[in-house]
Design a protein around this motif. Structure first.
Motif, short mmCIF file in Angstrom:
data_model
loop_
_atom_site.label_atom_id
_atom_site.label_comp_id
_atom_site.label_asym_id
_atom_site.label_seq_id
_atom_site.Cartn_x
_atom_site.Cartn_y
_atom_site.Cartn_z
N LEU A 177 -4.28 30.16 2.42
CA LEU A 177 -5.25 29.42 3.16
C LEU A 177 -5.35 29.98 4.80
N GLU A 178 -4.33 30.80 5.15
CA GLU A 178 -4.45 31.57 6.45
C GLU A 178 -5.61 32.27 6.31
N LYS A 179 -5.41 33.29 5.18
CA LYS A 179 -6.63 34.22 5.07
C LYS A 179 -8.06 33.81 4.82
N LEU A 180 -8.12 32.76 4.21
CA LEU A 180 -9.38 31.77 3.86
C LEU A 180 -10.11 31.52 5.19
N ASP A 181 -9.02 31.32 6.07
CA ASP A 181 -9.53 30.99 7.80
C ASP A 181 -10.28 32.01 8.33
N VAL A 182 -9.63 33.41 8.13
CA VAL A 182 -10.08 34.47 8.61
C VAL A 182 -11.35 34.63 7.73
N ILE A 183 -11.32 34.82 6.64
CA ILE A 183 -12.62 34.97 6.00
C ILE A 183 -13.89 34.07 6.51
N ARG A 184 -13.61 32.84 6.50
CA ARG A 184 -14.54 32.06 7.04
C ARG A 184 -15.27 32.18 8.58
N SER A 185 -14.23 32.82 9.12
CA SER A 185 -14.79 33.17 10.57
C SER A 185 -15.71 34.55 10.53
N GLN A 186 -15.40 35.38 9.84
CA GLN A 186 -15.88 36.82 9.74
C GLN A 186 -17.12 37.03 8.50
N TYR A 187 -17.02 35.98 7.52
CA TYR A 187 -18.41 36.18 6.52
C TYR A 187 -18.03 37.20 5.78
N TYR A 188 -16.84 37.71 5.33
CA TYR A 188 -16.70 38.75 4.64
C TYR A 188 -15.02 38.88 4.32
N VAL A 189 -14.89 39.59 3.14
CA VAL A 189 -13.15 39.71 2.84
C VAL A 189 -13.13 40.88 2.32
N ILE A 190 -11.89 41.52 2.54
CA ILE A 190 -11.42 42.83 2.12
C ILE A 190 -10.29 42.59 1.16
N CYS A 191 -10.09 42.93 -0.03
CA CYS A 191 -9.05 42.82 -0.87
C CYS A 191 -8.61 44.12 -1.20
N ASP A 192 -7.38 44.64 -0.68
CA ASP A 192 -6.81 45.80 -0.67
C ASP A 192 -5.79 45.67 -1.72
N GLN A 193 -6.15 46.25 -3.17
CA GLN A 193 -5.46 46.28 -4.07
C GLN A 193 -4.43 44.84 -4.52
N GLU A 194 -5.20 43.82 -4.41
CA GLU A 194 -4.60 42.49 -4.55
C GLU A 194 -4.71 41.99 -6.01
N PHE A 195 -5.62 42.72 -6.73
CA PHE A 195 -5.81 42.30 -8.03
C PHE A 195 -5.43 43.40 -8.90
N LEU A 196 -6.02 44.70 -8.50
CA LEU A 196 -5.84 46.06 -9.22
C LEU A 196 -5.41 47.14 -8.27
N GLU A 197 -4.10 47.82 -8.67
CA GLU A 197 -3.64 48.77 -7.88
C GLU A 197 -4.67 50.04 -7.73
N GLY A 198 -4.78 50.48 -6.72
CA GLY A 198 -5.56 51.45 -6.45
C GLY A 198 -7.08 51.14 -6.18
N ILE A 199 -7.33 49.80 -6.12
CA ILE A 199 -8.62 49.40 -6.06
C ILE A 199 -8.90 48.44 -4.84
N ILE A 200 -9.86 48.67 -3.79
CA ILE A 200 -10.35 48.07 -2.88
C ILE A 200 -11.57 47.24 -3.04
N ALA A 201 -11.81 45.93 -2.77
CA ALA A 201 -12.87 45.30 -2.85
C ALA A 201 -13.24 44.71 -1.74
N VAL A 202 -14.74 44.54 -1.42
CA VAL A 202 -15.04 43.93 -0.31
C VAL A 202 -16.22 42.83 -0.83
N GLY A 203 -16.11 41.48 -0.51
CA GLY A 203 -16.81 40.42 -0.86
C GLY A 203 -17.65 39.55 0.20
N VAL A 204 -18.76 39.24 -0.17
CA VAL A 204 -19.68 38.73 0.86
C VAL A 204 -20.23 37.50 0.18
N PRO A 205 -20.45 36.27 0.83
CA PRO A 205 -20.90 34.97 0.34
C PRO A 205 -22.57 35.02 -0.03
#
Length: 258
Positions: A177-205
């Motif tokens: 929830l803390e991370k979601l607050d940050v995402i909401r303020s910056q309108y993008y997210v960076i997931c650094d190996q949270e789902f797959l090791e060795g993979i970084i993903a960037v998401g926008v709404p």
């Protein structure tokens, strides 16, 4: 009699859902085990589904796979998502600009489903097959969509225990929830190996005409490439711009009543 028909239909749909890119072929015993129903019931269901073209039985291995009737339905579904066709050129351009694989995903019940995927020139294995269900708490697409929902809805979507996929997966509701607050303020997210090791993903709404987030664009690639690219502000701006273009297209379609 009606209850029996409803049960048969429900089981047939459950059979269709267990086929995936990871398991494209299944046998009767395996299907019965996964669904916890008898082998005789599975055999009866598969016989009917084979005759209607929804599954295909390999005469040599006796394994079953999805049939051509499913493919025709898939094509119909894709045409019924109004912004999908027009989003594809935007994703193509994004992949060309960033040099990484791009995705368009939506929330389907409590999972993320990818509707489109444009591979880059040097792809890595991401396991992001079209139509495959992915977790919402550990993917960039899931987190960016979650961030713009109300808190009550967020809690209804999240399971009591958040599965850990890598050492970096967030498994605490409070931390997420803390991370979601940050995402909401910056309108993008960076997931650094949270789902797959060795993979970084960037998401926008992606927003609709009511400024509700209905989808997300994501870019994913190997750590060594993504970390270098994220140092360049234009990389992130290109991803944001793609999300804005699709959002504007959706709003324009609504104005025109398309």
């Amino acid at each position: 009699m009606r209850d029996q028909r409803d049960s048969s239909l429900s089981n047939a749909l459950r059979v269709l859902k267990i086929f995936s890119m990871d398991k494209p072929e299944l046998g009767i015993t395996e299907i019965a085990g996964i669904l916890q129903i008898s082998k005789s019931t599975v055999h009866r269901l598969l016989s009917t589904m084979t005759s209607e073209g929804f599954v295909y039985k390999d005469p040599i291995t006796n394994l079953y796979s999805l049939g051509t009737s499913v493919l025709s339905l898939t094509n119909i579904v894709r045409t019924q998502i109004p912004f999908l066709k027009e989003s594809t050129p935007i994703l193509n351009l994004l992949t060309e600009k960033t040099g990484e694989t791009s995705h368009l995903g939506i929330l389907e019940r409590k999972h993320i489903i990818y509707l489109e995927k444009i591979e880059c020139e040097f792809p890595v294995q991401l396991h992001t097959h079209l139509g495959k269900r992915h977790p919402i708490h550990s993917t960039s697409t899931g987190q960016i969509i979650l961030a713009f929902q109300n808190e009550g809805y967020i809690h209804s979507l999240l399971p009591k225990e958040l599965d850990r996929y890598t050492p970096r997966t967030i498994t605490s509701h409070y931390e997420l929830l803390e991370k979601l607050d940050v995402i909401r303020s910056q309108y993008y997210v960076i997931c650094d190996q949270e789902f797959l090791e060795g993979i970084i993903a960037v998401g926008v709404p992606v927003f609709n005409e009511k400024d509700q987030v209905i989808a997300a664009i994501s870019i994913a690639g190997p750590v060594h490439r993504m970390k270098d690219k994220l140092k360049n502000p234009k990389f992130l701006e290109d991803i944001k711009l793609a999300g804005q273009k699709i959002s504007e297209m959706i709003k324009e379609r609504k104005k025109k009543g398309i």
